[in-house]
Write a protein that holds these residues in place. Structure first.
Motif, mmCIF file in Angstrom:
data_model
loop_
_atom_site.group_PDB
_atom_site.id
_atom_site.type_symbol
_atom_site.label_atom_id
_atom_site.label_comp_id
_atom_site.label_asym_id
_atom_site.label_seq_id
_atom_site.Cartn_x
_atom_site.Cartn_y
_atom_site.Cartn_z
ATOM 1 N N ARG A 169 -43.581 4.691 -62.268
ATOM 2 C CA ARG A 169 -44.985 4.601 -62.668
ATOM 3 C C ARG A 169 -45.552 3.220 -62.336
ATOM 4 N N GLU A 170 -44.771 2.171 -62.614
ATOM 5 C CA GLU A 170 -45.238 0.802 -62.376
ATOM 6 C C GLU A 170 -45.439 0.539 -60.888
ATOM 7 N N LEU A 171 -44.466 0.973 -60.082
ATOM 8 C CA LEU A 171 -44.564 0.698 -58.650
ATOM 9 C C LEU A 171 -45.682 1.512 -58.015
ATOM 10 N N ILE A 172 -45.837 2.735 -58.485
ATOM 11 C CA ILE A 172 -46.923 3.563 -57.950
ATOM 12 C C ILE A 172 -48.278 2.979 -58.343
ATOM 13 N N SER A 173 -48.373 2.475 -59.556
ATOM 14 C CA SER A 173 -49.669 1.923 -59.959
ATOM 15 C C SER A 173 -49.970 0.642 -59.184
ATOM 16 N N ASN A 174 -48.940 -0.139 -58.852
ATOM 17 C CA ASN A 174 -49.160 -1.309 -57.999
ATOM 18 C C ASN A 174 -49.652 -0.889 -56.619
ATOM 19 N N ALA A 175 -49.049 0.166 -56.083
ATOM 20 C CA ALA A 175 -49.452 0.660 -54.763
ATOM 21 C C ALA A 175 -50.911 1.106 -54.807
ATOM 22 N N VAL B 97 -45.651 -7.940 -65.557
ATOM 23 C CA VAL B 97 -44.208 -7.780 -65.444
ATOM 24 C C VAL B 97 -43.850 -6.415 -64.880
ATOM 25 N N GLY B 98 -44.846 -5.646 -64.546
ATOM 26 C CA GLY B 98 -44.630 -4.278 -64.074
ATOM 27 C C GLY B 98 -43.648 -4.178 -62.917
ATOM 28 N N PHE B 99 -43.821 -5.018 -61.919
ATOM 29 C CA PHE B 99 -42.984 -4.961 -60.731
ATOM 30 C C PHE B 99 -41.505 -5.112 -61.066
HETATM 31 MG MG MG Z 1 -48.449 -3.533 -61.957
#
Ligand code: MG
Ligand code: ADP
Length: 627
Positions: A30-36, A117-119
């Motif tokens: 979820r975190e990586l997709i939201s960063n993308a 800190v998501g990544f």
């Molecule tokens: Mg993020």
């Protein structure tokens, strides 16, 4: 190549984060997709004119043999400096800075993640993370690599096109955890559906499918690969209400909230202001089997701009509306907010307040305009609202009392307290109620006979909590509640003649009544001539705080000290039994009077559904009478 150290505070944070902030490994995706998705947003809003949303995608590439999982986007990408800045310093959020820089001007922009800190959640599942990125419009491509807290390296690399490819070198399986799962199609599908279904760019993956083999036999199949978009992209609650078909609501209700049929009510609205959010709420058609047990977990799904933050956010809905299922989506919330911070979050509090009011108004509206559905609702969930009122010690009276229904003796259906009040007789002082197990049983209670005869409306209450609830409510619209089983004056209208006759009979019988009370000992507080009986010879009434129903409920619980109500045995002076009593008393036959008294008391107990203290003696007395 020399390894660069994470900034000191970052190192500590990183360890802490990996080990404690996130306990649920699943959320790394979820975190990586939201960063993308953020990176694509950035290019779309900042980049050159003429770009179309359709040009963008996010791709997921599992590779079980290499044990890697890649998340790819064709968003804005990062320069060497940005890689170091954004990924080398935890708690420094690029998104936040970007958002600040765009605070004025752009209003359609919403970029998730304000915590930074998501990544790093990638390190919960990977022991090495490689990031290859090419900033849009630049020739150079850079690669960042890290094995966790001890630092990272950056060097030049090669990649076609702009954007970012994150390659997770997955951890080895352990006895406790199977990391291979994250490279399986079914698992990735499920995670995207659960957490990232409403990301507005397509999340694509190559999947294996089967089809009938061309030119083959009937039962011959071949497998082939196809690129599939895993997310549904546009959240239903963000669409205009006028553009949504009723089936779409039903489908979401059934797939996301395990609804069986149609919800009783669908509430879809959004709020702009201090706390902006959209909500899509359902009042289910029936409670789940465990609703009235401690196992039931209430809560609404909480999204931050299309990304699921919490599956059951309990703080969004009060216990008494705990049956409400649905979704709240607010752009103002940080993606990485924890349960603890959420509780204190002002935004969440504001949203919860708004939702409580909305649901309440919606129910009020249903009660007024669609009585049949409301009664259906109340039969299933009314208890929840009653508990809410009770548990608030009456503090929620203004909010909830109007939502409560009781069965009415005169209407033979559920009525509101307001309706009861509107039908009260001119000089009626009290709201009369009677409690018991079933309506029929209450209807036959000796205590209600006279009231019904004089055409008073009585509320029949059959839930265990009712008697307790009424004690907390005390009154409604300035009218006091009065149980038909309360000893003393019931406030029934009486003619002067009736009153005179009562006092006279009472005086005449005082000695006999006292004697009977003596015979019953501490089982009763008093024996009296009744003003509420008609065809029945006796009944029990109660003085003080504990009613007979409460006594039953409380004593059925595992407590050491049993409670006891202050019972009064009331006798109907117009009944032939009374004449027998008098005759026996006047003849001085104490033994017979004792038997009669005990029989009358036992009858009163049976009528109330209370256990006899000595069933054998009762049976013996009855047999004696038949001889
Ligand atoms: Mg993020
Ligand atoms: P946040 O998303 O809250 O800013 P993250 O730890 O998730 O924090 O990401 C840190 C930063 O790294 C982001 O703000 C962004 O600048 C950068 N970043 C992460 N992933 C990508 C990506 N796929 N493309 C471009 N930049 C990225």
């Amino acid at each position: 190549m020399a390894k660069k150290q994470f900034k000191a505070e970052s190192k500590k944070l990183l360890d802490m984060m990996i080990n404690s902030i996130y306990t649920n490994k699943d959320i790394f995706l979820r975190e990586l997709i939201s960063n993308a998705s953020d990176a694509i947003d950035k290019l779309y809003y900042e980049g050159p004119e003429g770009m179309s949303r359709d040009d963008f995608y996010i791709a997921i590439e599992p590779d079980l043999e290499e044990r890697t999982l890649s998340i790819i986007d064709n968003g804005i990408g990062m320069t060497k400096e940005e890689l170091e800045q954004n990924l080398g310093t935890i708690a420094k959020s690029g998104s936040l800075e970007f958002k600040k820089s765009l605070e004025e001007g752009a209003d359609d922009i919403d970029i998730i993640g304000q915590f930074g800190v998501g990544f790093y959640s990638a390190f919960m599942v990977a022991d090495k993370v490689t990031v290859v990125s090419r900033k849009f419009g630049q020739e150079e491509c850079w690669q960042w690599e890290s094995e966790g807290a001890d630092g990272y390296t950056v060097f030049e690399s090669a990649m076609v096109g702009h954007g970012t490819r994150i390659i997770l070198h997955m951890k080895n399986n352990t006895e406790d955890f199977n990391y291979d799962d994250y490279m399986m199609e079914y698992k990735i599908r499920a995670l995207v559906k659960k957490y990232s279904d409403y990301i507005r760019y397509p999340i694509q993956m190559e999947v294996t499918k089967t089809r009938p083999k061309e030119g083959g036999e009937d039962n011959e199949y071949e497998s082939y690969t196809d690129i599939e978009t895993l997310n549904s992209m546009v959240p239903l609650w963000k669409k205009k209400k006028s553009e949504i078909k009723p089936e779409e609501y039903t489908s979401l209700y059934q797939t996301k909230f395990y609804g069986q049929g149609e919800p009783l009510r669908t509430i879809h609205y959004s709020v702009e202001g201090v706390s902006s959010f959209s909500a899509l709420l359902f009042i289910p058609e029936r409670p789940p089997f465990n609703y009235f047990t401690p196992d039931y977990e209430k809560g609404l799904q909480l999204y931050s701009n299309g990304v699921l933050i919490m599956d059951k956010c309990a703080d969004l809905i009060p216990d008494y509306f705990g049956f409400v299922r649905g979704i709240v989506d607010s752009d103002d919330l940080a993606l990485n907010i924890s349960r603890e911070t959420l509780q204190k979050d002002r935004q969440v509090k504001n949203i919860a307040k708004n939702i409580e009011k909305k649901v309440r108004n919606e129910l009020m509206n249903m009660l007024e305009k669609d009585r049949e559905t409301y009664e259906e609702f109340f039969t299933k969930f009314g208890l929840s609202i009653k508990f809410g009122l009770y548990n608030s010690f009456g503090q929620l009276k203004d909010e909830l009392a109007d939502l409560i229904l009781f069965y009415s003796s005169s209407e033979k259906k559920l009525v509101t307290l307001k309706e009861y009040i509107s039908r009260m007789k001119d000089d009626q002082k009290y709201i009369y109620y009677a409690t018991g197990k079933y309506y029929d049983q209450i209807e036959n209670l000796p205590q209600v006979e006279m009231l019904l005869d004089k055409e008073y409306e009585i509320l029949y209450m059959t839930d265990d909590v009712d008697d307790f609830l009424i004690r907390i409510l005390k009154n409604y619209d300035d009218k006091e509640f009065k149980s038909v089983s309360t000893g003393g004056d019931l406030g029934i209208e009486e003619s002067e003649e009736e009153k005179k006759e009562m006092t006279q009979k009472e005086e005449e019988s005082r000695d006999m009544l006292d004697k009977m009370r003596g015979m019953l000992g501490d089982r009763v507080k008093d024996v009296r001539i009744s003003n509420r009986l008609k065809s029945n010879p006796v009944c029990l009434t109660v003085e003080g705080d504990v009613s007979l129903e409460m006594e039953k409920v409380m004593n059925s619980m595992p407590v050491k000290d049993k409670v006891k109500s202050e019972r009064i045995l009331e006798i109907n002076s117009s009944h032939p039994v009374f004449e027998s009593l008098k005759k026996t008393f006047d003849a001085g036959d104490d033994e017979k009077l004792r038997v009669y008294t005990s029989l009358l008391y036992d009858q009163a107990l049976i009528i109330e559904g209370l256990p006899l203290e000595d069933p054998v003696a009762f049976s013996k007395h009855v047999s004696e009478l038949m001889n």
